[in-house]
Each structure stands twice: as structure tokens, then as C-alpha cells.
Write a protein that holds these residues in place. Structure first.
Motif, PDB file in Angstrom:
ATOM      1  N   CYS A 168       0.836  -1.205   0.000  1.00 39.59           N
ATOM      2  CA  CYS A 168       0.000   0.000   0.000  1.00 39.59           C
ATOM      3  C   CYS A 168       0.869   1.252   0.000  1.00 39.59           C
ATOM      4  N   CYS A 188      -0.337  -4.066   3.109  1.00 43.43           N
ATOM      5  CA  CYS A 188      -1.660  -3.548   3.486  1.00 43.43           C
ATOM      6  C   CYS A 188      -2.389  -4.502   4.423  1.00 43.43           C
ATOM      7  N   THR A 189      -2.117  -5.793   4.289  1.00 38.56           N
ATOM      8  CA  THR A 189      -2.892  -6.798   5.006  1.00 38.56           C
ATOM      9  C   THR A 189      -2.280  -7.114   6.371  1.00 38.56           C
TER      10      THR A 189
END
Length: 309
Positions: A168, A188-189
């Protein structure tokens, strides 16, 4: 358009201590360390290969360690130096994955090799009459193969997973090479499950080997204390103390980086500890093993004597 899409997948390596006020001095120090590491490890490999007196299991494993150290420091330093002098900081997705795989393979292989070297010293000191049988050439080759293959298999897993996580925002890696914790910070995760996998792998490749090494040396020291020969006792202690010094340097920094939560240390701390493991330790290894080893110093004298003649 193709060039734009390709460049959009690149990572940006911010480099070693980007806040440092004297980057030229820092780079000169890194180049000096790199030169010493290349010279020392190459010379140690050459001496072990040329001198028949060093054709023993201990020195065969030591030559493998020097080979790993040569590749280990070369997997990070040249790219960092090139980026610094060219002013470019980008590294492609494929190059980043390749660097991560190489770095992990060599790092894990070093963990296995250091453990096998401790086992070799245990057999030599505690089972001297069975040493030639237990540590025959075939076993030594199997040990070396196990180190390289074991390192590569685990590295493949820990290259594919981090590089597959979605990234991200900024693709800036706050490090001087593509290292796993630095890449995970861009994801991002939620990576908590994968971080547990890292912890389990680190336990298998760091804590278990470190425990085996400590256990081996406790038994070795107890055996050495019972020796009647002072010369034999001093020789055993000198060899083992050199190896213990290397083990402490390498495993200490690796446990800090991979077995503590990423959030518990800053990127600057990661870089400082990484320098100790990826640059300082490969530089010191040949010095530690040669300066405190009469057999290696004797081989060096014979080699320089032949060159002069």
C-alpha cells in the motif's frame, strides 16, 4: 506506458542510515569492511584448498563458512554501493525477490554450518577415537549439502510469501537491502499469522541450533577440564573459543531481528543490527579463525614463503 508500468512495481531502497551527516565517510568504511571480508575469506578458502595439512573436516566446514560469508556480504553491499554512487535508489520487484532469497539462503545456511561445526568439535574432543569414522569425507559432503539445501528450501518459502503480500502507498523500503521485516512493513494486510510462521521457522533455524551449540560446548568444556595435557587443553579451548565468538555475534543479531516483534524495534535499530550480521561478522570471521589458529597461520607462512621463492 510499458516503462511506466514496470517502474511502478519497483521498490525504493532508502539506503543505510539516510539521516547520517557524512555519507561519504560511511560508504568508505563499508567499502573497507567489504574489501577486508573479500580478502580474508578468499585467502582462507585458498589456504585450506592448497595446504594438505588443512584437509580435515573442521577446515572443510570452515571453508564452506567462508564461501557462505563471501556470498552473504556480496548479496547486499554491491547493490548498496552502486545505488549510492549512481544516485539511484530503485530496485525492481524481481531483483528485490532475488536479493531476499539469496540473503535468506546464505543466512540460514550459515546457521546450519555453525551448528555442524560445533558438532565436529564435540566429536573431536569428546569422541576422538571415533572421529575419523564419524567425520569421514562422505559425511562432510552431506553436511555441506544439508546446509545449502536446508537454507534454500526455507528461504524459498520466506521469499514467496512476503513478496506476494499487497503493498500500500509508498514502496519505500527503509533499509539498505530487501529484508523481510522491512518489506512486511509495506504490506496492506494483516501479517500477524505470517509473523507467527517466521517465529516458528526462527525457532527451528536459530533457537534449536543455538541450544545445540551451547549444549555441545558445555560438554566439551567439561571434557577439556578433565584433560591431563595442558597443551591439548589449550588447543581445544582456543579452537572452541573462536567458534563461540562467531556464534555469539551471528546468532545474537539474528535472534533480535527475527524473533522479536517487528513493532518492538525501529528501522534504524534493524539496520544497525543488520550491519553487524551482514557486514561486520563476515569480515571478522576469517580474522577470528586465522589470528587465533596456529595451523592457519602456519599455512599462511608456508604459502607466502612459496610465493616469495
Amino acid at each position: 506506458m510499458g516503462q511506466k508500468n514496470e517502474s511502478s512495481t519497483d521498490f525504493i531502497l532508502l539506503g543505510l542510515f539516510p539521516w547520517f551527516r557524512h555519507p561519504h565517510l560511511l560508504m568508505l568504511i563499508i567499502l573497507l569492511f567489504y574489501t577486508i571480508a573479500l580478502t580474508g575469506n578468499s585467502l582462507l578458502i585458498l589456504l585450506i584448498w592448497l595446504d594438505s595439512r588443512l584437509h580435515t573436516p573442521m577446515y572443510f566446514l570452515l571453508s564452506q563458512l567462508s564461501l557462505v560469508d563471501l556470498a552473504y556480504i556480496s548479496s547486499t553491499v554491491p547493490k548498496m554501493v552502486i545505488n549510492y554512487f549512481t544516485g539511484k535508489k530503485n530496485i525492481s520487484y524481481l531483483a528485490c525477490a532475488t536479493q531476499l532469497f539469496s540473503f535468506l539462503t546464505l543466512g540460514l545456511a550459515e546457521c546450519i554450518l555453525l551448528t555442524l561445526m560445533a558438532c565436529d568439535r564435540y566429536v573431536a574432543v569428546c569422541k576422538p577415537l571415533r572421529y575419523t569414522v564419524l567425520m569421514n569425507p562422505k559425511v562432510c559432503l552431506q553436511m555441506a549439502a544439508a546446509a545449502w539445501i536446508g537454507g534454500a528450501l526455507a528461504a524459498l518459502v520466506h521469499t514467496v510469501y512476503p513478496m506476494s503480500f499487497p503493498m500500500c502507498g509508498s514502496r519505500e523500503i527503509n533499509h539498505y537491502f530487501c529484508e523481510m521485516p522491512a518489506i512486511l512493513r509495506l504490506s496492506c494486510t494483516d501479517t500477524s499469522v505470517y509473523e507467527m510462521v517466521i517465529f516458528l521457522t526462527s525457532t527451528a533455524y536459530l533457537l534449536v541450533p543455538f541450544s545445540l551449540i551451547l549444549t555441545s560446548y558445555i560438554v566439551i568444556f567439561l571434557t577439556v577440564l578433565k584433560m591431563n595435557s595442558r597443551k591439548g587443553r589449550n588447543k581445544a579451548l582456543a579452537t572452541c573459543s573462536s567458534h563461540l565468538t562467531v556464534v555469539s555475534l551471528y546468532f545474537g543479531q539474528a535472534i533480535f531481528i527475527y524473533m522479536t516483534p517487528t513493532s518492538s524495534h525501529t528501522p534504524d535499530q534493524d539496520q544497525l543490527v543488520a550491519v553487524l550480521g551482514t557486514i561486520v561478522t563476515p569480515m571478522l570471521n576469517p580474522l577470528i579463525y586465522s589470528l587465533r589458529n596456529k595451523e592457519v597461520l602456519g599455512a599462511l607462512r608456508r604459502f607466502t614463503g612459496r610465493c616469495c621463492n
